[in-house]
Design a protein around this motif. Structure first.
Motif, PDB file in Angstrom:
ATOM      1  N   GLY A 198       0.774  -1.236   0.000  1.00  0.00           N
ATOM      2  CA  GLY A 198       0.000   0.000   0.000  1.00  0.00           C
ATOM      3  C   GLY A 198       0.803   1.281   0.000  1.00  0.00           C
ATOM      4  N   ALA A 199       1.987   1.265   0.603  1.00  0.00           N
ATOM      5  CA  ALA A 199       2.775   2.498   0.726  1.00  0.00           C
ATOM      6  C   ALA A 199       4.068   2.463  -0.065  1.00  0.00           C
ATOM      7  CB  ALA A 199       3.074   2.798   2.186  1.00  0.00           C
ATOM      8  N   ALA A 200       4.697   1.313  -0.155  1.00  0.00           N
ATOM      9  CA  ALA A 200       6.001   1.237  -0.826  1.00  0.00           C
ATOM     10  C   ALA A 200       5.903   1.429  -2.334  1.00  0.00           C
ATOM     11  CB  ALA A 200       6.689  -0.096  -0.511  1.00  0.00           C
ATOM     12  N   ASP A 201       4.712   1.314  -2.878  1.00  0.00           N
ATOM     13  CA  ASP A 201       4.539   1.488  -4.323  1.00  0.00           C
ATOM     14  C   ASP A 201       4.613   2.952  -4.741  1.00  0.00           C
ATOM     15  OD1 ASP A 201       4.212   0.416  -6.864  1.00  0.00           O
ATOM     16  OD2 ASP A 201       2.047   0.655  -6.823  1.00  0.00           O
ATOM     17  N   LYS A 202       4.443   3.854  -3.800  1.00  0.00           N
ATOM     18  CA  LYS A 202       4.517   5.285  -4.099  1.00  0.00           C
ATOM     19  C   LYS A 202       5.954   5.764  -3.910  1.00  0.00           C
ATOM     20  CE  LYS A 202      -0.078   6.064  -2.125  1.00  0.00           C
ATOM     21  NZ  LYS A 202      -0.802   6.460  -3.311  1.00  0.00           N
ATOM     22  N   ASP A 203       6.390   6.734  -4.701  1.00  0.00           N
ATOM     23  CA  ASP A 203       7.715   7.332  -4.496  1.00  0.00           C
ATOM     24  C   ASP A 203       7.721   8.207  -3.250  1.00  0.00           C
ATOM     25  OD1 ASP A 203       8.786   6.153  -6.773  1.00  0.00           O
ATOM     26  OD2 ASP A 203       8.196   7.828  -8.045  1.00  0.00           O
ATOM     27  N   VAL A 204       6.574   8.856  -3.001  1.00  0.00           N
ATOM     28  CA  VAL A 204       6.411   9.718  -1.835  1.00  0.00           C
ATOM     29  C   VAL A 204       5.107   9.321  -1.159  1.00  0.00           C
ATOM     30  CG1 VAL A 204       6.083  12.083  -1.025  1.00  0.00           C
ATOM     31  CG2 VAL A 204       7.642  11.629  -2.923  1.00  0.00           C
ATOM     32  N   PHE A 205       5.197   9.031   0.127  1.00  0.00           N
ATOM     33  CA  PHE A 205       4.001   8.732   0.915  1.00  0.00           C
ATOM     34  C   PHE A 205       3.813   9.887   1.883  1.00  0.00           C
ATOM     35  CE2 PHE A 205       1.499   6.935   4.339  1.00  0.00           C
ATOM     36  CZ  PHE A 205       0.556   6.173   3.670  1.00  0.00           C
TER      37      PHE A 205
ATOM     38  N   LEU B 141      15.880  -0.500  -4.502  1.00  0.00           N
ATOM     39  CA  LEU B 141      17.014   0.385  -4.226  1.00  0.00           C
ATOM     40  C   LEU B 141      16.701   1.844  -4.530  1.00  0.00           C
ATOM     41  CD1 LEU B 141      19.815  -1.924  -5.650  1.00  0.00           C
ATOM     42  CD2 LEU B 141      19.017  -1.729  -3.273  1.00  0.00           C
ATOM     43  N   GLN B 142      15.542   2.115  -5.125  1.00  0.00           N
ATOM     44  CA  GLN B 142      15.131   3.485  -5.438  1.00  0.00           C
ATOM     45  C   GLN B 142      14.718   4.219  -4.163  1.00  0.00           C
ATOM     46  OE1 GLN B 142      11.929   2.904  -8.204  1.00  0.00           O
ATOM     47  NE2 GLN B 142      13.282   2.259  -9.862  1.00  0.00           N
ATOM     48  N   ASP B 143      14.904   5.536  -4.164  1.00  0.00           N
ATOM     49  CA  ASP B 143      14.530   6.347  -3.011  1.00  0.00           C
ATOM     50  C   ASP B 143      13.027   6.363  -2.795  1.00  0.00           C
ATOM     51  OD1 ASP B 143      17.042   7.039  -2.167  1.00  0.00           O
ATOM     52  OD2 ASP B 143      17.076   8.964  -3.191  1.00  0.00           O
ATOM     53  N   TRP B 144      12.661   6.405  -1.546  1.00  0.00           N
ATOM     54  CA  TRP B 144      11.280   6.487  -1.091  1.00  0.00           C
ATOM     55  C   TRP B 144      11.245   7.550  -0.010  1.00  0.00           C
ATOM     56  CZ3 TRP B 144       8.693   5.507   3.599  1.00  0.00           C
ATOM     57  CH2 TRP B 144       7.321   5.288   3.518  1.00  0.00           C
ATOM     58  N   THR B 145      10.203   8.365  -0.016  1.00  0.00           N
ATOM     59  CA  THR B 145      10.108   9.472   0.935  1.00  0.00           C
ATOM     60  C   THR B 145       8.818   9.365   1.731  1.00  0.00           C
ATOM     61  OG1 THR B 145      11.348  10.892  -0.579  1.00  0.00           O
ATOM     62  CG2 THR B 145      10.089  11.991   1.157  1.00  0.00           C
ATOM     63  N   LEU B 146       8.962   9.559   3.033  1.00  0.00           N
ATOM     64  CA  LEU B 146       7.817   9.639   3.940  1.00  0.00           C
ATOM     65  C   LEU B 146       7.744  11.068   4.427  1.00  0.00           C
ATOM     66  CD1 LEU B 146       5.603   8.237   5.664  1.00  0.00           C
ATOM     67  CD2 LEU B 146       7.378   7.896   7.412  1.00  0.00           C
ATOM     68  N   LYS B 147       6.567  11.675   4.274  1.00  0.00           N
ATOM     69  CA  LYS B 147       6.419  13.059   4.710  1.00  0.00           C
ATOM     70  C   LYS B 147       5.050  13.303   5.306  1.00  0.00           C
ATOM     71  CE  LYS B 147       5.743  15.911   1.021  1.00  0.00           C
ATOM     72  NZ  LYS B 147       6.002  16.714  -0.122  1.00  0.00           N
TER      73      LYS B 147
ATOM     74  N   GLY C 154       2.818  16.508   4.949  1.00  0.00           N
ATOM     75  CA  GLY C 154       2.745  17.833   4.323  1.00  0.00           C
ATOM     76  C   GLY C 154       4.103  18.195   3.760  1.00  0.00           C
ATOM     77  N   ASP C 155       4.624  19.356   4.137  1.00  0.00           N
ATOM     78  CA  ASP C 155       5.930  19.807   3.651  1.00  0.00           C
ATOM     79  C   ASP C 155       7.094  19.226   4.450  1.00  0.00           C
ATOM     80  OD1 ASP C 155       4.756  21.359   1.663  1.00  0.00           O
ATOM     81  OD2 ASP C 155       4.609  23.121   2.973  1.00  0.00           O
ATOM     82  N   HIS C 156       6.807  18.618   5.594  1.00  0.00           N
ATOM     83  CA  HIS C 156       7.856  18.080   6.463  1.00  0.00           C
ATOM     84  C   HIS C 156       8.273  16.681   6.001  1.00  0.00           C
ATOM     85  CE1 HIS C 156      10.178  17.105   9.978  1.00  0.00           C
ATOM     86  NE2 HIS C 156       9.410  16.054  10.212  1.00  0.00           N
ATOM     87  N   VAL C 157       9.543  16.531   5.638  1.00  0.00           N
ATOM     88  CA  VAL C 157      10.079  15.226   5.257  1.00  0.00           C
ATOM     89  C   VAL C 157      10.486  14.493   6.535  1.00  0.00           C
ATOM     90  CG1 VAL C 157      11.914  14.005   4.025  1.00  0.00           C
ATOM     91  CG2 VAL C 157      10.837  16.017   2.992  1.00  0.00           C
ATOM     92  N   ILE C 158       9.853  13.358   6.780  1.00  0.00           N
ATOM     93  CA  ILE C 158      10.137  12.552   7.960  1.00  0.00           C
ATOM     94  C   ILE C 158      11.337  11.656   7.699  1.00  0.00           C
ATOM     95  CG2 ILE C 158       9.242  10.741   9.480  1.00  0.00           C
ATOM     96  CD1 ILE C 158       6.405  11.918   8.810  1.00  0.00           C
ATOM     97  N   SER C 159      11.371  11.057   6.514  1.00  0.00           N
ATOM     98  CA  SER C 159      12.447  10.141   6.185  1.00  0.00           C
ATOM     99  C   SER C 159      12.557   9.997   4.676  1.00  0.00           C
ATOM    100  CB  SER C 159      12.172   8.774   6.819  1.00  0.00           C
ATOM    101  OG  SER C 159      13.246   7.902   6.610  1.00  0.00           O
ATOM    102  N   GLN C 160      13.789   9.837   4.213  1.00  0.00           N
ATOM    103  CA  GLN C 160      14.030   9.548   2.800  1.00  0.00           C
ATOM    104  C   GLN C 160      15.123   8.504   2.752  1.00  0.00           C
ATOM    105  OE1 GLN C 160      15.267  12.837   0.309  1.00  0.00           O
ATOM    106  NE2 GLN C 160      14.320  11.872  -1.458  1.00  0.00           N
ATOM    107  N   LEU C 161      14.823   7.360   2.147  1.00  0.00           N
ATOM    108  CA  LEU C 161      15.754   6.247   2.110  1.00  0.00           C
ATOM    109  C   LEU C 161      15.346   5.289   1.003  1.00  0.00           C
ATOM    110  CD1 LEU C 161      14.965   4.015   5.226  1.00  0.00           C
ATOM    111  CD2 LEU C 161      13.482   5.792   4.416  1.00  0.00           C
ATOM    112  N   PRO C 162      16.215   4.352   0.646  1.00  0.00           N
ATOM    113  CA  PRO C 162      15.820   3.370  -0.366  1.00  0.00           C
ATOM    114  C   PRO C 162      14.602   2.569   0.112  1.00  0.00           C
ATOM    115  CG  PRO C 162      18.186   3.284   0.010  1.00  0.00           C
ATOM    116  CD  PRO C 162      17.602   4.178   1.070  1.00  0.00           C
ATOM    117  N   ARG C 163      13.779   2.118  -0.825  1.00  0.00           N
ATOM    118  CA  ARG C 163      12.563   1.381  -0.467  1.00  0.00           C
ATOM    119  C   ARG C 163      12.857   0.189   0.443  1.00  0.00           C
ATOM    120  NH1 ARG C 163      10.733   3.102  -5.406  1.00  0.00           N
ATOM    121  NH2 ARG C 163       8.644   3.980  -5.325  1.00  0.00           N
ATOM    122  N   ILE C 164      13.937  -0.523   0.196  1.00  0.00           N
ATOM    123  CA  ILE C 164      14.267  -1.668   1.043  1.00  0.00           C
ATOM    124  C   ILE C 164      14.440  -1.208   2.493  1.00  0.00           C
ATOM    125  CG2 ILE C 164      16.749  -1.578   0.531  1.00  0.00           C
ATOM    126  CD1 ILE C 164      14.722  -4.768   1.135  1.00  0.00           C
TER     127      ILE C 164
END
Length: 163
Positions: free
Chosen positions: A57-64, A105-111, A113-123
């Motif tokens: 549900g969430a890992a399929d998006k580049d930004v959640f 291995l692609q980047d995934w971002t959790l945010k 609103g405008d606040h980025v909580i975490s950005q790291l590879p999907r794994i």
């Protein structure tokens, strides 16, 4: 072992651990909570099962984005949660198998609103954001169970109730 094989092995293991915890719960304690600010047993169990759906549900998006993409699952019955847990595992396995190694291995971002909580590879997101999160809440639920004098299954080894 491939990245996908590793993810699937962990998904199966953690789903089985959650299933063992759910099997020791009963609906009688569903509304109990240890403190007014705490989730109830049913809310916490529902959130844990919800987290089991996040790989697909969430890992399929580049930004959640929590403000846009997150819709709390709600509070379900124990029987409904057991069914959802099995369904989530199959959806996650199908999702993982549909992706190639490079995807993980692609980047995934959790945010939020405008606040980025975490950005790291999907794994890393699967491990850090999803799996560790559900393990944390499952640990909370086992504390609730101990307070209610419900037997605890061993998760990563035998529990005092299994000796």
């Amino acid at each position: 072992m491939s990245i996908k094989d590793g993810i699937i092995a962990e998904l199966k293991h953690e789903t089985n651990n959650t299933k063992r915890v759910l099997n020791n719960l009963n609906q009688d304690h569903w509304t109990w909570k240890p403190h007014e600010k705490s989730m109830s047993v049913g809310e916490l169990a529902s959130h844990i099962v919800e987290l089991h759906s996040w790989v697909a549900g969430a890992a399929d998006k580049d930004v959640f984005d929590f403000h846009v993409d997150y819709k709390p699952m709600g509070n379900y019955s124990l029987d409904e949660l057991k069914t959802m847990l099995d369904e989530n595992l199959q959806k996650n396995i199908d999702f993982v198998n549909s992706k190639d190694e490079a995807f993980w291995l692609q980047d995934w971002t959790l945010k939020a609103g405008d606040h980025v909580i975490s950005q790291l590879p999907r794994i890393g997101a699967v491990r850090y954001i999803i799996t560790n999160h559900l393990i944390h809440h499952r640990g909370q639920l086992t504390v609730y169970m101990r307070m209610l004098d419900l037997p605890l299954p061993g998760i990563y080894g035998p529990s005092a109730d299994e000796k």
